[in-house]
Design a protein around this motif. Structure first.
Motif: not given
Length: 79
Positions: A1-21
């Motif tokens: 299983m992949l372990k994916v981490e989105i690093l960031g403060t939770g701003c809109k860009k961070c949320q968008q990267l998480e959605a795209n991932a």
């Protein structure tokens, strides 16, 4: 299983990267454990100085930009 981490403060860009991932992972029909890391010290431990950042299996794949799902897909390892 992949372990994916989105690093960031939770701003809109961070949320968008998480959605795209998530979209890229689903498109490749992969199983992944996805975490959003907002703690500054944890982000620094990864050597990341610009957020948002995408980390897969401990390897920083991008930082400082929001990758589109089509750009994330080829970066994901084959399971």
């Amino acid at each position: 299983m992949l372990k994916v981490e989105i690093l960031g403060t939770g701003c809109k860009k961070c949320q968008q990267l998480e959605a795209n991932a998530k979209e890229a992972i689903a498109a490749r029909n992969l199983e992944a454990d996805i975490a959003h890391i907002t703690d500054t010290m944890e982000i620094i431990k990864h050597g990341v100085m610009k957020t948002p950042a995408l980390v897969v299996n401990g390897k920083v794949l991008s930082q400082g930009k929001v990758l589109e799902s089509k750009d994330i897909e080829p970066l994901l390892p084959v399971q």
